[in-house]
Write a protein that holds these residues in place. Structure first.
Motif, PDB file in Angstrom:
ATOM      1  N   GLY A 113       3.270  13.920   7.391  1.00 30.53           N
ATOM      2  CA  GLY A 113       3.243  13.706   5.947  1.00 30.53           C
ATOM      3  C   GLY A 113       4.634  13.551   5.358  1.00 30.53           C
ATOM      4  N   SER A 114       5.587  14.266   5.931  1.00 34.62           N
ATOM      5  CA  SER A 114       6.957  14.225   5.423  1.00 34.62           C
ATOM      6  C   SER A 114       7.616  12.877   5.638  1.00 34.62           C
ATOM      7  CB  SER A 114       7.804  15.312   6.104  1.00 34.62           C
ATOM      8  OG  SER A 114       7.294  16.597   5.821  1.00 34.62           O
ATOM      9  N   VAL A 115       7.178  12.140   6.652  1.00 32.01           N
ATOM     10  CA  VAL A 115       7.810  10.847   6.959  1.00 32.01           C
ATOM     11  C   VAL A 115       7.005   9.661   6.417  1.00 32.01           C
ATOM     12  CG1 VAL A 115       9.009  11.761   8.977  1.00 32.01           C
ATOM     13  CG2 VAL A 115       6.737  10.736   9.263  1.00 32.01           C
ATOM     14  N   THR A 116       6.017   9.968   5.582  1.00 29.43           N
ATOM     15  CA  THR A 116       5.216   8.907   4.956  1.00 29.43           C
ATOM     16  C   THR A 116       5.084   9.171   3.449  1.00 29.43           C
ATOM     17  OG1 THR A 116       3.240  10.157   5.602  1.00 29.43           O
ATOM     18  CG2 THR A 116       3.883   8.308   7.013  1.00 29.43           C
ATOM     19  N   PRO A 117       6.200   9.272   2.725  1.00 26.91           N
ATOM     20  CA  PRO A 117       6.126   9.548   1.282  1.00 26.91           C
ATOM     21  C   PRO A 117       5.624   8.351   0.486  1.00 26.91           C
ATOM     22  CG  PRO A 117       8.381   9.102   1.914  1.00 26.91           C
ATOM     23  CD  PRO A 117       7.581   9.137   3.188  1.00 26.91           C
ATOM     24  N   PHE A 118       5.478   8.546  -0.808  1.00 26.88           N
ATOM     25  CA  PHE A 118       5.040   7.497  -1.737  1.00 26.88           C
ATOM     26  C   PHE A 118       3.657   6.941  -1.359  1.00 26.88           C
ATOM     27  CE2 PHE A 118       9.717   7.375  -2.171  1.00 26.88           C
ATOM     28  CZ  PHE A 118       9.829   7.559  -3.553  1.00 26.88           C
ATOM     29  N   THR A 119       2.718   7.858  -1.093  1.00 23.81           N
ATOM     30  CA  THR A 119       1.346   7.421  -0.794  1.00 23.81           C
ATOM     31  C   THR A 119       0.413   7.718  -1.966  1.00 23.81           C
ATOM     32  OG1 THR A 119       0.953   9.519   0.369  1.00 23.81           O
ATOM     33  CG2 THR A 119       1.552   7.601   1.713  1.00 23.81           C
ATOM     34  N   THR A 120       0.165   9.003  -2.252  1.00 28.76           N
ATOM     35  CA  THR A 120      -0.751   9.365  -3.339  1.00 28.76           C
ATOM     36  C   THR A 120      -0.320  10.674  -3.987  1.00 28.76           C
ATOM     37  OG1 THR A 120      -3.044   9.921  -3.923  1.00 28.76           O
ATOM     38  CG2 THR A 120      -2.307  10.537  -1.731  1.00 28.76           C
ATOM     39  N   ASP A 121      -0.615  10.817  -5.282  1.00 33.50           N
ATOM     40  CA  ASP A 121      -0.335  12.075  -5.978  1.00 33.50           C
ATOM     41  C   ASP A 121      -1.552  12.996  -5.970  1.00 33.50           C
ATOM     42  OD1 ASP A 121      -2.012  10.749  -7.696  1.00 33.50           O
ATOM     43  OD2 ASP A 121      -0.737  10.912  -9.460  1.00 33.50           O
ATOM     44  N   ASP A 122      -2.626  12.574  -5.333  1.00 35.48           N
ATOM     45  CA  ASP A 122      -3.857  13.384  -5.289  1.00 35.48           C
ATOM     46  C   ASP A 122      -3.830  14.300  -4.069  1.00 35.48           C
ATOM     47  OD1 ASP A 122      -6.439  14.449  -5.213  1.00 35.48           O
ATOM     48  OD2 ASP A 122      -7.327  12.633  -6.056  1.00 35.48           O
ATOM     49  N   VAL A 123      -3.455  15.546  -4.282  1.00 33.00           N
ATOM     50  CA  VAL A 123      -3.327  16.495  -3.176  1.00 33.00           C
ATOM     51  C   VAL A 123      -4.680  16.816  -2.550  1.00 33.00           C
ATOM     52  CG1 VAL A 123      -3.477  18.589  -4.609  1.00 33.00           C
ATOM     53  CG2 VAL A 123      -2.150  18.638  -2.474  1.00 33.00           C
ATOM     54  N   ARG A 124      -5.765  16.627  -3.287  1.00 34.59           N
ATOM     55  CA  ARG A 124      -7.093  16.879  -2.718  1.00 34.59           C
ATOM     56  C   ARG A 124      -7.364  15.930  -1.549  1.00 34.59           C
ATOM     57  NH1 ARG A 124     -10.021  16.156  -8.432  1.00 34.59           N
ATOM     58  NH2 ARG A 124      -8.640  14.329  -8.244  1.00 34.59           N
ATOM     59  N   ILE A 125      -6.945  14.672  -1.702  1.00 39.05           N
ATOM     60  CA  ILE A 125      -7.111  13.696  -0.623  1.00 39.05           C
ATOM     61  C   ILE A 125      -6.217  14.072   0.554  1.00 39.05           C
ATOM     62  CG2 ILE A 125      -6.736  11.287   0.037  1.00 39.05           C
ATOM     63  CD1 ILE A 125      -7.500  10.489  -2.814  1.00 39.05           C
ATOM     64  N   PRO A 355      -1.022   2.929  -0.735  1.00 43.45           N
ATOM     65  CA  PRO A 355       0.351   3.404  -0.599  1.00 43.45           C
ATOM     66  C   PRO A 355       1.370   2.406  -1.163  1.00 43.45           C
ATOM     67  CG  PRO A 355      -0.849   3.576   1.476  1.00 43.45           C
ATOM     68  CD  PRO A 355      -1.676   2.725   0.564  1.00 43.45           C
ATOM     69  N   ALA A 356       2.477   2.955  -1.680  1.00 46.04           N
ATOM     70  CA  ALA A 356       3.552   2.091  -2.169  1.00 46.04           C
ATOM     71  C   ALA A 356       4.293   1.443  -1.010  1.00 46.04           C
ATOM     72  CB  ALA A 356       4.531   2.906  -3.017  1.00 46.04           C
ATOM     73  N   ARG A 357       4.176   2.036   0.166  1.00 46.08           N
ATOM     74  CA  ARG A 357       4.805   1.465   1.361  1.00 46.08           C
ATOM     75  C   ARG A 357       3.858   1.681   2.549  1.00 46.08           C
ATOM     76  NH1 ARG A 357      11.175   2.192   3.118  1.00 46.08           N
ATOM     77  NH2 ARG A 357      11.030   1.235   5.191  1.00 46.08           N
ATOM     78  N   ASP A 358       3.607   0.618   3.304  1.00 45.78           N
ATOM     79  CA  ASP A 358       2.676   0.703   4.433  1.00 45.78           C
ATOM     80  C   ASP A 358       3.449   1.098   5.697  1.00 45.78           C
ATOM     81  OD1 ASP A 358       0.297  -0.086   3.022  1.00 45.78           O
ATOM     82  OD2 ASP A 358       1.144  -2.102   2.940  1.00 45.78           O
ATOM     83  N   TRP A 359       3.664   2.392   5.817  1.00 42.86           N
ATOM     84  CA  TRP A 359       4.486   2.900   6.912  1.00 42.86           C
ATOM     85  C   TRP A 359       3.947   2.532   8.292  1.00 42.86           C
ATOM     86  CZ3 TRP A 359       9.033   4.630   5.351  1.00 42.86           C
ATOM     87  CH2 TRP A 359       9.152   5.144   4.051  1.00 42.86           C
ATOM     88  N   ASP A 360       2.639   2.535   8.441  1.00 40.61           N
ATOM     89  CA  ASP A 360       2.041   2.254   9.749  1.00 40.61           C
ATOM     90  C   ASP A 360       2.237   0.801  10.180  1.00 40.61           C
ATOM     91  OD1 ASP A 360       0.389   1.677   7.560  1.00 40.61           O
ATOM     92  OD2 ASP A 360      -1.412   1.675   8.784  1.00 40.61           O
ATOM     93  N   GLU A 361       2.433  -0.090   9.223  1.00 35.03           N
ATOM     94  CA  GLU A 361       2.624  -1.495   9.559  1.00 35.03           C
ATOM     95  C   GLU A 361       4.069  -1.797   9.941  1.00 35.03           C
ATOM     96  OE1 GLU A 361       1.100  -3.921   6.446  1.00 35.03           O
ATOM     97  OE2 GLU A 361      -0.897  -2.989   6.500  1.00 35.03           O
TER      98      GLU A 361
END
Length: 363
Positions: A113-125, A355-361
């Motif tokens: 999670g730490s290396v994939t920031p800027f995804t969602t602000d919904d902590v429930r997800i 996500p604002a950035r598609d880290w997996d791609e």
């Protein structure tokens, strides 16, 4: 006479057996539950207000005479924030909150999670995905197991913002600034020119007050109870995203001493604790910002809340190095790091996240 003697003997045997069964069933388990951080923080408070009473309720409902005698030790009574993992691992506490963001050496794959920031602000997800992955991904389960722990439920925090002594109006303003950030969260400053200073919510106030740092990347629900806004009154909302930061865990030996039905209760309530945490954080987040603005307005240096513009946020997103790819490469020998990033991002998208950035791609 023989018949009466037989009845007496049978009755005595039955009473003796019943007594033995009762004595065996009326068993008290002494458990310590602890945390390095105070109950004012939601993920600690719910350990006391939800987890402990709910476990007690369900254990009593078994009607087997089981009882848990709790010792609750929060707020660093037993250990500090740099010992959350080892204290559960070594049995200093039976159950504790493990801050794995500070444990990259012992739990490297859990840092996804730490290396994939800027995804969602919904902590429930975020927590839903983290719980699912910890149950279904062998490499992640192994990290808890090899450190002598049983994972009970994921913990996380609301979306990250900047809390600083001086205003931050652009991404370029970070250059040269000393910014407090715990463990791997300091990676988010890579490319900005800022200098990360290791710390946690329990140290930020003093660090900023004494000049060790000039502010922090942190969370509203943590900044408020620790009154860090008093020394860092400039709040710049960036929405770096909510984050999976660890979990409540139980010492494996302590867990093994519990009957199977009590083990199941502990695990079931652990997941409910995690779900309740997500809901609580979402409710408290906006309230925390509002309260800091209201209370902080009376300070000699009033609290100011401003939003980093979309354009400046986009600069941060794009300028940040390829954290996920670098991390996956560095941890390839420790397990399926690349596959974990892919699974995480896929799970987020399945739940509607863009996500604002598609880290997996970029792996």
């Amino acid at each position: 006479m023989i018949k009466r003697k037989f009845l007496h003997t049978s009755l005595a045997s039955a009473l003796l057996l019943a007594g033995m069964v009762s004595a065996h069933a009326e068993e008290t388990f002494k458990l310590t539950i602890a945390s390095s951080h105070p109950v004012a923080l939601p993920w600690v408070g719910l350990m006391s207000t939800l987890f402990v009473p709910e476990v007690n309720k369900r254990v009593a409902a078994l009607n087997k005479g089981y009882k848990i005698e709790w010792r609750e030790a929060y707020g660093g009574q037993l250990y500090k924030m740099n010992a959350t993992l080892t204290s559960v691992e070594q049995g200093v506490t039976d159950i504790g909150w493990v801050f794995h963001s500070l444990e990259a050496a012992k739990m490297p794959l859990s840092q996804f999670g730490s290396v994939t920031p800027f995804t969602t602000d919904d902590v429930r997800i975020i927590l839903d995905v983290a719980n699912d992955m910890n149950e279904k991904t062998p490499a992640l389960k192994k990290e808890w197991d090899k450190n002598n722990m049983v994972f009970l439920g994921a913990t996380g925090v609301d979306t990250y913002h900047l809390f600083t002594k001086n205003p931050i109006t652009s991404y370029a303003d970070l250059s040269g600034r000393k910014i407090s950030a715990p463990g791997s969260i300091g990676l988010w400053l890579k490319g900005s020119g800022a200098v990360p200073v290791d710390g946690s919510l329990t140290s930020y106030y003093t660090d900023i007050q004494t000049g060790v740092s000039e502010g922090t990347i942190s969370i509203a629900t943590g900044i408020l109870p620790n009154k860090i806004y008093e020394v860092a009154p400039n709040i710049t909302t960036v929405n770096i995203g909510a984050l999976y930061i660890g979990g409540m865990a139980m010492n494996k030996d302590s867990y093994g001493r519990l009957p199977p039905e009590v083990q199941k209760i502990v695990k079931d309530v652990g997941k409910e604790y995690s779900k309740a945490l997500g809901e609580t954080l979402m409710q408290r987040y906006q309230g925390a910002l509002k309260t800091m603005a209201e209370v902080g307005a009376k300070q000699s240096n009033p609290v100011r809340i401003t939003a980093l513009s979309d354009a400046e946020r986009e600069k941060w997103v794009k300028t940040m190095p390829n954290l996920a790819a670098d991390w996956a490469k560095a941890n390839a020998s420790k397990g399926p790091a690349k596959e974990i990033v892919k699974a995480y991002m896929h799970a987020l998208r399945e739940r509607g996240v863009k996500p604002a950035r598609d880290w997996d791609e970029e792996l």
